[in-house]
Every structure is written in structure tokens, then in C-alpha cells.
Design an enzyme around this catalytic site. Structure first.
Site, PDB file in Angstrom:
ATOM      1  N   ARG A 127      77.803  68.527  32.637  1.00  0.00           N
ATOM      2  CA  ARG A 127      77.960  68.565  34.101  1.00  0.00           C
ATOM      3  C   ARG A 127      76.822  69.322  34.767  1.00  0.00           C
ATOM      4  O   ARG A 127      76.369  70.359  34.294  1.00  0.00           O
ATOM      5  CB  ARG A 127      79.291  69.227  34.464  1.00  0.00           C
ATOM      6  CG  ARG A 127      79.431  69.469  35.966  1.00  0.00           C
ATOM      7  CD  ARG A 127      80.826  69.796  36.394  1.00  0.00           C
ATOM      8  NE  ARG A 127      81.385  70.924  35.696  1.00  0.00           N
ATOM      9  CZ  ARG A 127      82.659  71.284  35.799  1.00  0.00           C
ATOM     10  NH1 ARG A 127      83.485  70.601  36.567  1.00  0.00           N
ATOM     11  NH2 ARG A 127      83.111  72.321  35.129  1.00  0.00           N
ATOM     12  N   ARG A 171      89.219  77.874  28.139  1.00  0.00           N
ATOM     13  CA  ARG A 171      89.782  77.222  29.336  1.00  0.00           C
ATOM     14  C   ARG A 171      90.833  76.188  28.944  1.00  0.00           C
ATOM     15  O   ARG A 171      91.872  76.072  29.601  1.00  0.00           O
ATOM     16  CB  ARG A 171      88.657  76.583  30.160  1.00  0.00           C
ATOM     17  CG  ARG A 171      87.807  77.627  30.879  1.00  0.00           C
ATOM     18  CD  ARG A 171      86.454  77.082  31.306  1.00  0.00           C
ATOM     19  NE  ARG A 171      86.554  75.979  32.225  1.00  0.00           N
ATOM     20  CZ  ARG A 171      85.549  75.127  32.483  1.00  0.00           C
ATOM     21  NH1 ARG A 171      84.385  75.270  31.854  1.00  0.00           N
ATOM     22  NH2 ARG A 171      85.707  74.157  33.347  1.00  0.00           N
TER      23      ARG A 171
END
Ligand code: AP5
Ligand code: MG
Ligand code: ZN
Length: 216
Positions: A127, A171
Site C-alpha cells: 500500500r 493488527r
């Protein structure tokens, strides 16, 4: 229309939110974006949030709920909103119910973007985000026309500090233990809709739009 996007890190919540808010003309409320903005401004909130975000951990509920409570009372939310990445815990979901009740409003749609764990790491490590306008790209799946430069505003692209293999692991663990159970919470309310988030970006947007317009 009061919408909530759920899904693990990298599922495409932000990418799809960008499109849906411009289509429906409602504000995009991302707690992750709010924390990153506060962090870049060096505010007390930003410094506190940074302690958790930099480790891939959730920011404590009281801080997160306070931000959303304040944001949803702003006049631009009166015609609807899209919440991205909130709630992520049962306490946050219960707080949201209470906030909505106090505003005399209801959640209309909870969209869950489903993506397999194996794909998420590739999505997150590739990303890139525009420093100026926040648009999201991917080096392979959604590349900008010029390497490192935003198509929309020519801003510089950067990589999030939590988008590396180690932080992504933490995460995902946070998501599985604290957030995934919330799907049942919304299923029980009858407002949960599942979307295959592994399809191409445009195909996912179309599926979401059909759901929101009641055509699916
Ligand atoms: P946040 O910023 O919300 O991060 P996240 O939940 O980990 O989700 P991401 O933003 O990483 O993923 P996304 O689903 O938006 O994917 P994207 O569209 O960018 O939160 C960050 C941190 O803030 C948390 O870790 C926590 O510390 C804190 N926080 C935030 N909210 C909190 C809360 N409520 N409670 C406590 N703490 C909180 O897409 C990813 C990539 O894939 C992009 O490169 C994109 O181009 C690509 N892509 C997207 N869709 C597709 C597709 N269909 N095909 C191919 N590629 C695609
Ligand atoms: Mg996001
Ligand atoms: Zn830009």
C-alpha cells in the site's frame, strides 16, 4: 444513510469508503485517519494514540469513543455518514448504539468486507498513500501512473509505519480477538451484509452500491 464498514486490516475499507462517500455525498469517518492526523500534528491525542498504533495495538476505548461521539454530533453528519474502522470492540459497539439513540438515529447497513488472511499481508505491505490528499494506491494491484506520485493531486506517496509484516501480524491478532466477534452482534440485529472483498476494486464497489441501494 448511516453506514458502517467492517473488515480486517487491508480488506479495502478505506479504498471503498473513498468511492462510496463521493457517490452518496456523506462524510467518511475513519478513526485510523483521525489518529494519524492527530499524530502528524503532534497533539496530546496524537501522541497518546501513537503509543498503541506504532505497535499495531488498538487505542483504548475511552479515547476512541470520545472522538466518534464528538464527530457524529457535527452538522455534516445529519444526512448520514460512513464509519470506517469503528466500532472494533464490544464496548465501542455498545457506545455507538447509545450515541445513535441519543441522536435519534439508527444504523442502516453494516458491510463486512471478507478477505482471506494470506491476501491481507500482500495488500498492506504494497500500500502507498498520498501525503496531500490521502488517496490510497497499491504498487501492484492499483498502481499510480507515475511511481511514487499521486494521480489526483501529484502529491508524494508514502508507506504507513504499521504496514510491515511484524505489525500486520499484531493488527490481525487484535482484529481476530476483539473485532471479529462483533459480526455476530450485527448479525443478530439483522443489518449485517457480507461482501466478497477479494474481487477487483470496481467489482467490490458495485456490489456495495447495489446493497446500499437495496438492489441485492
Ligand atoms: P486503520 O487505519 O483503520 O487500519 P486498519 O483497520 O488496520 O485497516 P487499514 O486502513 O490498514 O485497511 P483498509 O481496510 O482501509 O484497506 P485499504 O482500503 O487501505 O487503523 C489503524 C490503527 O488505528 C489501528 O491499528 C489502531 O491502532 C487504531 N485504531 C483505529 N480505529 C480504532 C478503533 N476503533 N479502536 C481502537 N483503535 C483504533 O486497502 C489496503 C490495500 O489494498 C491498498 O493498497 C489498496 O489499494 C489495496 N486494495 C484495496 N482493495 C483491493 C481490491 N479489491 N483488490 C486489490 N487490492 C485492493
Ligand atoms: Mg483504512
Ligand atoms: Zn493526492
Amino acid at each position: 444513510m448511516n453506514i458502517l464498514f467492517m473488515g480486517p486490516p487491508g480488506a479495502g475499507k478505506g479504498t471503498q469508503a473513498e468511492r462510496i462517500v463521493s457517490e452518496f455525498n456523506i462524510p467518511h469517518i475513519s478513526t485510523g485517519d483521525a489518529f494519524r492526523l492527530a499524530k502528524s500534528q503532534g497533539t496530546p491525542l496524537g501522541l497518546e494514540a501513537q503509543k498503541y498504533m506504532d505497535q499495531g495495538l488498538y487505542v483504548p476505548d475511552d479515547i476512541t469513543i470520545g472522538i466518534v461521539r464528538e464527530r457524529l454530533q457535527q452538522p455534516d453528519c445529519e444526512q448520514g455518514f460512513l464509519l470506517d474502522g469503528f466500532p472494533r470492540t464490544t464496548a465501542q459497539a455498545e457506545a455507538l448504539d447509545e450515541i445513535m439513540k441519543s441522536l435519534g438515529r439508527e444504523l442502516n447497513h453494516v458491510i463486512n468486507l471478507k478477505v482471506d488472511r494470506d491476501l491481507l499481508l500482500a495488500r498492506l505491505t504494497g500500500r502507498r498513500i498520498c501525503k496531500s490528499c490521502g488517496s490510497t494506491y497499491h504498487v501492484m494491484f492499483n498502481p499510480p501512473q507515475v511511481d511514487g506520485v499521486c494521480d489526483k493531486c501529484q502529491g508524494e506517496l508514502y508507506q504507513r509505519t504499521d504496514d510491515n509484516a511484524e505489525k500486520v501480524g499484531t493488527r490481525l491478532d487484535e482484529y481476530v480477538t476483539k473485532t471479529a466477534p462483533l459480526l455476530e452482534y450485527y448479525e443478530a440485529k439483522g443489518i449485517l451484509r457480507q461482501v466478497d472483498g477479494e474481487k477487483e476494486i470496481d467489482a467490490v464497489s458495485q456490489e456495495i452500491q447495489s446493497l446500499l441501494r437495496g438492489k441485492a
